[in-house]
Design a protein around this motif. Structure first.
Motif, PDB file in Angstrom:
ATOM      1  N   PHE A  26       0.819  -1.210   0.000  1.00 17.86           N
ATOM      2  CA  PHE A  26       0.000   0.000   0.000  1.00 17.86           C
ATOM      3  C   PHE A  26       0.854   1.262   0.000  1.00 17.86           C
ATOM      4  N   SER A  37       0.013   0.829  -3.849  1.00 17.18           N
ATOM      5  CA  SER A  37      -1.220   1.318  -4.458  1.00 17.18           C
ATOM      6  C   SER A  37      -1.660   2.648  -3.844  1.00 17.18           C
ATOM      7  N   GLY A  38      -1.437   2.832  -2.537  1.00 21.95           N
ATOM      8  CA  GLY A  38      -1.796   4.105  -1.903  1.00 21.95           C
ATOM      9  C   GLY A  38      -0.955   5.251  -2.427  1.00 21.95           C
ATOM     10  N   ALA A  48      -9.025   2.545  -0.025  1.00 19.28           N
ATOM     11  CA  ALA A  48      -8.649   1.135   0.107  1.00 19.28           C
ATOM     12  C   ALA A  48      -9.648   0.461   1.038  1.00 19.28           C
ATOM     13  N   ARG A 104      -9.037   2.232  -8.165  1.00 21.76           N
ATOM     14  CA  ARG A 104      -8.525   1.588  -6.958  1.00 21.76           C
ATOM     15  C   ARG A 104      -8.197   0.106  -7.188  1.00 21.76           C
ATOM     16  N   GLU A 113      -4.467  -1.646  -7.066  1.00 19.38           N
ATOM     17  CA  GLU A 113      -4.231  -2.772  -6.158  1.00 19.38           C
ATOM     18  C   GLU A 113      -3.753  -3.998  -6.916  1.00 19.38           C
TER      19      GLU A 113
END
Length: 598
Positions: free
Chosen positions: A39, A51-52, A108, A230, A234
């Motif tokens: 993340f 992903s964040g 998330a 999103r 991910e």
């Protein structure tokens, strides 16, 4: 001079434009984060990943700002936000604090996990002591989530006001398990099960309402352009395995039902096929892992075609189909429940090599495949479609000219072409259709089995699944017949065949040479004296008459003469005279004979 002045003016204008553009201010906001694998993490070289991080970087393009990232200690991030050390907090789960502001879109969905301590004194099945972070989670909400796994409430909740204190208690064995979000695994614990999903939002301090509204508008625009942003991000960071944690009811079901009759598609090496009655291939490898994890067995039976497989399932002769098209309508038509997909299956076009497809191609389709219903029958008119029972029959139709194309799985395309010796055909590289592959469970069984299988599918290691695909595909290539290997590697095959031919030719020449040499040696031993190397009596008896007869004309004309030297006399001469004297004498005799009888 005028040209020089023009160049200088142009340069000044460019410098002024650059200065003007550089003078445009870009607001920078400080974003606090705690390291979260997959993340948000920062490498040793200072680069960020996850992903964040990707979500925030894309958001900055729509918000017209920049973000600087500040690492915060776990458990202190909200206090640091309130103290003004950062403007935004990323990675916080839920909305536990009423004084803070949260984005209206979650970025998330981490899971709330139950993790077993490495130093636990009690198992989860034996009234465990479960620690939780009381600043974020409430006892009431946790009991509601734990009710499915502990229906009798045989556990004890232990609240903690700080995460380090909770970690110390787990390390000391004072608690047996902890609750934590999947973003923040705790040292000395192992995930045992997922209780529920949480929502992770961007979090702002109370005085940052304007910033919260600004970024919310930017997020709205960003998600309007890319609604699936999103899950897309991910997916790029990989899918985490979910821990396999079964409820008491699910464990009881598996204890009473641990053997199932199953069916699988045949003749699709390396995807799914049978070898001597035993199921093999990619599907077999995945199913074998499910059997090991759940402690069950699938007795996979062979059927001649997919049509026969579906008929047997409808007749109640099997409990499970181990590979089924993920479609709930298709499942309802065949009286089955369908699990979540455990594999993605892609299809490619097979056509004749060197020939372009006509405007209205004839299509060879598998009669019982869902891809025929979902793709082929939607794209091509009915009069262009011919139906067959197996992929091999479809390929044979294309090979013989009865059809122009067929659709087969990308994992089986080359194996089917080479093993079936369809060398006139080729597989295109473009994927034209894909779907999820799942398990189908007969609707005569309890749906609890489908829920158990879904947990196991979430627990499967994607790396292990991909390894099974690679290994089976490689093994299928190794089993290709010799003719297909020659076809697939023409240059290497030509070199090998040429080398073998040259070796064979050299062996034949050597054999003939040795045979000729041995024959000459044997002949000389038969017709010559071994000491003097003169012709012996056998030669006089067998060869001389034929030699005289061959010179018949010379014999009749009186021009044929015969000279002979007795071996015994030669021995006497050699014993009496020196060898050089004998040699000169023989040479003189030879010259006089030539002079006398030219």
């Amino acid at each position: 001079m005028k040209r020089l002045v023009a160049v200088l003016c142009a340069a000044l204008m460019l410098l002024a434009a650059g200065a003007a553009s550089a003078a445009v201010p870009v607001t920078t906001y400080r974003v606090g984060y705690t390291p979260t694998p997959g993340f948000f993490t920062r490498a040793q070289d200072g680069s960020c990943h996850g992903s964040g991080y990707a979500y925030l970087e894309e958001l900055s393009l729509y918000a017209g700002c920049r973000f600087d990232y500040v690492e915060l200690p776990l458990g202190q991030e909200f206090d640091r936000l309130r103290a003004g050390e950062v403007d935004i907090l990323v990675g916080g789960s839920g909305t536990p604090f009423s004084d803070l502001l949260y984005s209206h879109h979650d970025i998330a969905r981490p899971a709330l996990e139950l993790s077993l301590s490495d130093n636990a004194q009690r198992d989860l099945a034996d009234t465990p002591r479960i620690a939780y972070f009381a600043k974020i989670h409430t006892e009431q909400a946790l009991r509601a989530s734990l009710a499915r796994f502990f229906p009798d409430g045989d556990y004890t909740l232990v609240p903690f006001q700080s995460l380090p204190a909770m970690d110390d208690a787990a390390a000391a064995g004072e608690v047996d398990a902890i609750t934590n979000d999947a973003f923040h695994p705790h040292p000395g614990t192992q995930p045992a099960g997922r209780l529920r999903l949480l929502a992770s939002h961007l979090t702002y301090a109370p005085g940052n309402a304007a910033l919260c509204a600004q970024l919310d508008r930017a997020i709205d625009e960003m998600l309007t352009v890319t609604p699936n942003l999103r899950p897309l991000l991910e997916q790029q960071t990989g899918r985490d395995r979910a821990p396999l944690f079964l409820t008491p009811e699910e464990k009881a079901y598996l204890a009473a039902h641990n053997h199932f009759t199953a069916l699988a598609s045949p003749q699709q090496m390396p995807y799914s096929y049978f070898d001597g009655g035993h199921h093999r291939g990619i599907i077999h490898d995945v199913i074998a892992q499910i059997e090991r994890d759940l402690g069950i067995t699938f007795e996979v039976r062979e059927t001649p075609t997919d049509t026969a497989m579906l008929e047997q399932l409808a007749n109640g002769e099997a409990d499970v189909l181990v590979e089924f098209y993920f479609d709930f309508s298709w499942a309802r038509q065949h009286g089955v429940y369908v699990t979540n997909p455990y594999l993605s299956t892609a299809y490619v076009i097979i056509r004749r090599r060197g020939q372009s497809l006509p405007d209205a191609p004839r299509v060879a389709a598998q009669r019982s495949r869902n891809v025929t219903r979902q793709y082929i029958e939607q794209i091509y008119p009915a009069e262009q479609i011919s139906y067959f029972d197996t992929d091999a029959q479809c390929l044979a139709a294309v090979n013989d000219g009865r059809a122009d194309l067929a659709l087969v799985k990308s994992t089986t395309a080359n194996a089917q072409l080479y093993n079936g010796l369809f060398y006139r055909l080729m597989a295109e590289t473009n994927v034209v259709f894909s779907h999820g592959t799942s398990l189908a469970v007969s609707d005569r069984l309890d749906p609890i089995f489908v829920r158990i299988l879904n947990k196991e599918i979430a627990h499967l290691d994607p790396v292990a699944v991909q390894s099974a695909i690679n290994e089976e595909t490689s093994a299928a290539s190794d089993k290709s017949p010799l003719a297909s290997l020659l076809y697939r590697y023409p240059q290497e095959s030509f070199l090998v065949v040429t080398a073998l031919f040259l070796l064979l030719l050299a062996a034949v020449i050597l054999t003939l040479y040795v045979r000729r040499s041995h024959l000459a040696a044997i002949t000389r031993l038969a017709y010559h004296d071994s000491v003097t190397d003169l012709c012996n009596e056998r030669w006089l008896e067998q060869v001389l008459p034929d030699a005289i007869h061959a010179e018949g004309a010379a014999l009749k004309g009186g021009r044929l003469y015969l000279a002979g030297i007795c071996v015994h006399q030669l021995d006497y001469l050699r014993a009496t005279f020196a060898l050089n004297l004998l040699a000169k004498s023989f040479a003189d005799i030879s010259r006089r004979a030539h002079a006398t009888f030219p």
